[in-house]
Write a protein that holds these residues in place. Structure first.
Motif, PDB file in Angstrom:
ATOM      1  N   TYR A  79       0.820  -1.307   0.076  1.00  0.00           N
ATOM      2  CA  TYR A  79      -0.028  -0.058  -0.034  1.00  0.00           C
ATOM      3  C   TYR A  79       0.914   1.190  -0.019  1.00  0.00           C
ATOM      4  O   TYR A  79       0.252   2.416   0.310  1.00  0.00           O
ATOM      5  CB  TYR A  79      -1.007  -0.133   1.230  1.00  0.00           C
ATOM      6  CG  TYR A  79      -1.799  -1.095   1.254  1.00  0.00           C
ATOM      7  CD1 TYR A  79      -2.643  -1.403   0.224  1.00  0.00           C
ATOM      8  CD2 TYR A  79      -2.155  -1.705   2.466  1.00  0.00           C
ATOM      9  CE1 TYR A  79      -3.537  -2.303   0.095  1.00  0.00           C
ATOM     10  CE2 TYR A  79      -2.990  -2.701   2.327  1.00  0.00           C
ATOM     11  CZ  TYR A  79      -4.000  -3.357   1.116  1.00  0.00           C
ATOM     12  OH  TYR A  79      -4.606  -4.450   1.064  1.00  0.00           O
ATOM     13  N   VAL A  80       2.097   1.097  -0.288  1.00  0.00           N
ATOM     14  CA  VAL A  80       3.040   2.340  -0.379  1.00  0.00           C
ATOM     15  C   VAL A  80       3.168   2.767  -1.700  1.00  0.00           C
ATOM     16  O   VAL A  80       3.432   2.037  -2.934  1.00  0.00           O
ATOM     17  CB  VAL A  80       4.337   1.817   0.157  1.00  0.00           C
ATOM     18  CG1 VAL A  80       5.498   3.082  -0.226  1.00  0.00           C
ATOM     19  CG2 VAL A  80       4.473   1.702   1.547  1.00  0.00           C
ATOM     20  N   LYS A  81       2.724   4.040  -2.001  1.00  0.00           N
ATOM     21  CA  LYS A  81       2.506   4.463  -3.547  1.00  0.00           C
ATOM     22  C   LYS A  81       3.825   5.339  -3.637  1.00  0.00           C
ATOM     23  O   LYS A  81       4.257   6.232  -2.998  1.00  0.00           O
ATOM     24  CB  LYS A  81       1.295   5.286  -3.561  1.00  0.00           C
ATOM     25  CG  LYS A  81      -0.136   4.796  -3.278  1.00  0.00           C
ATOM     26  CD  LYS A  81      -0.406   3.566  -4.608  1.00  0.00           C
ATOM     27  CE  LYS A  81      -1.675   3.115  -4.419  1.00  0.00           C
ATOM     28  NZ  LYS A  81      -1.597   2.230  -5.714  1.00  0.00           N
ATOM     29  N   LYS A  82       4.196   5.447  -4.804  1.00  0.00           N
ATOM     30  CA  LYS A  82       5.455   6.088  -5.185  1.00  0.00           C
ATOM     31  C   LYS A  82       4.574   7.485  -6.088  1.00  0.00           C
ATOM     32  O   LYS A  82       3.821   7.340  -7.008  1.00  0.00           O
ATOM     33  CB  LYS A  82       6.256   5.619  -6.136  1.00  0.00           C
ATOM     34  CG  LYS A  82       7.076   4.415  -5.634  1.00  0.00           C
ATOM     35  CD  LYS A  82       8.424   4.287  -6.571  1.00  0.00           C
ATOM     36  CE  LYS A  82       9.350   3.278  -5.868  1.00  0.00           C
ATOM     37  NZ  LYS A  82      10.479   2.710  -6.839  1.00  0.00           N
ATOM     38  N   ASN A  83       5.111   8.825  -5.786  1.00  0.00           N
ATOM     39  CA  ASN A  83       4.579   9.937  -6.360  1.00  0.00           C
ATOM     40  C   ASN A  83       5.751  10.654  -6.779  1.00  0.00           C
ATOM     41  O   ASN A  83       6.480  11.235  -6.129  1.00  0.00           O
ATOM     42  CB  ASN A  83       3.810  10.669  -5.522  1.00  0.00           C
ATOM     43  CG  ASN A  83       3.080  11.730  -5.898  1.00  0.00           C
ATOM     44  OD1 ASN A  83       3.625  12.382  -6.938  1.00  0.00           O
ATOM     45  ND2 ASN A  83       1.968  12.244  -5.276  1.00  0.00           N
TER      46      ASN A  83
END
Length: 314
Positions: A79-83
């Motif tokens: 659930y870790v998103k890269k932005n």
């Protein structure tokens, strides 16, 4: 699937290796993964419970470092998103032989501060048994405050146990009045509220554990227990319709770094609850993990394995 979930801002921390030297004069630093909620997830995983972490990081070396650190410690990072539009926060920390270390943060406008509400829809809460929320995530942006409220609402609707640590960070808030108002409102979502006695001075104008506990028990129907951390002395427990009592803490021969002690307490509390321990035994475990935390230099390096925890408590 994970049985524990938390949401927060992860950061890389550069901790000075030079004891009692200012950040201006320090020359050697070690890099660690940090962030209050990530500390808790790492500690829960180290005690062999499945833990998932929700956040956003930048598409940069610090973001990669943190994702790798999660993998190395068994924390589920799906659930870790890269932005790529924003960066990953980091900070510098002194090493002190006593007291709290000075810190210097580089976190404004981070990727975590721009977590997107729509990304909550990807999170499966069905198997989650306990979720841990913190006042820090609410403080880093107005958008994250709304995300935290929405996640809390979804957890409540599914009947999940929620622990809440105020984790006050005055520098992140527009004013102390705003910090107090929002933090106390968020606490209403929690099944168990876990403030520190010094936080009570700010949040409820009292450092009396019973007064602090009564405030949170009386302000909402969701809260079933309040545990007030009183430092080396241990913790004060108050449950609804029951008298309060004190669980004694543990003596520590040498304090290396006080950062992470409160998160360590949460680790002990959460894992004790997951294992079905009594609330008193659960709080005792929290005191033990907090004590172990202050004997190591990293924010979460001192969190124990089950064997290390048993040896320390025995």
């Amino acid at each position: 699937m994970a049985e524990f979930l938390t949401i927060g801002e992860p950061m890389a921390v550069f901790a000075s290796e030079d004891v009692d030297q200012s950040l201006v004069d320090a020359k050697k630093f070690s890099k660690f993964a940090a962030g209050a909620e990530l500390n808790v997830a790492i500690g829960v995983s180290r005690l062999r419970h499945s833990a998932a972490y929700v956040t956003a990081v930048g598409d940069d070396p610090f973001g990669e470092f943190l994702i790798k650190a999660m993998g190395n410690t068994g924390v589920d990072a799906k659930y870790v998103k890269k932005n790529p539009e924003f960066w990953t926060g980091f900070y510098l920390k002194e090493r002190v032989s006593h007291g709290d270390p000075s810190t210097f943060y580089y976190r404004k406008n981070s990727a975590a501060a721009h977590y997107r509400m729509k990304d909550l829809d990807e999170i499966n809460l069905d198997e989650i048994k306990i979720a841990h929320l913190s006042g820090i995530f609410a403080a880093i942006s107005d958008g994250d405050l709304e995300v935290l409220k929405e996640l809390g609402k979804r957890l409540q609707e599914k009947g999940k146990l929620i622990t809440f640590d105020p984790n006050l960070r005055p520098a992140l808030w527009a004013s102390q009045e705003r910090m107090v108002e929002v933090t106390n409102e968020l606490a209403k979502m929690a099944t168990i509220v876990v403030p520190g006695v010094n936080e009570g001075k700010i949040l409820v104008n009292s450092d009396d554990p019973e007064t602090i506990a009564n405030f949170y028990l009386n302000q909402g129907n969701q809260t079933k227990a309040v545990i007030v951390k009183v430092g080396p002395k241990g913790a004060y427990i108050r449950q609804k319709n029951q008298p309060g009592r004190v669980v004694e803490g543990f003596k520590v021969d040498k304090v290396v770094d006080t950062v992470g002690a409160g998160d360590g307490f949460a680790v002990g509390l959460i894992t004790g609850l997951l294992e079905g321990l009594s609330l008193d035994d659960t709080v005792k475990r929290g005191c033990a993990v907090g004590a172990l935390a202050v004997m190591s230099p990293g924010d979460n390096d001192g969190y124990p394995t089950p064997e290390e925890l048993n040896n320390f408590m025995n």
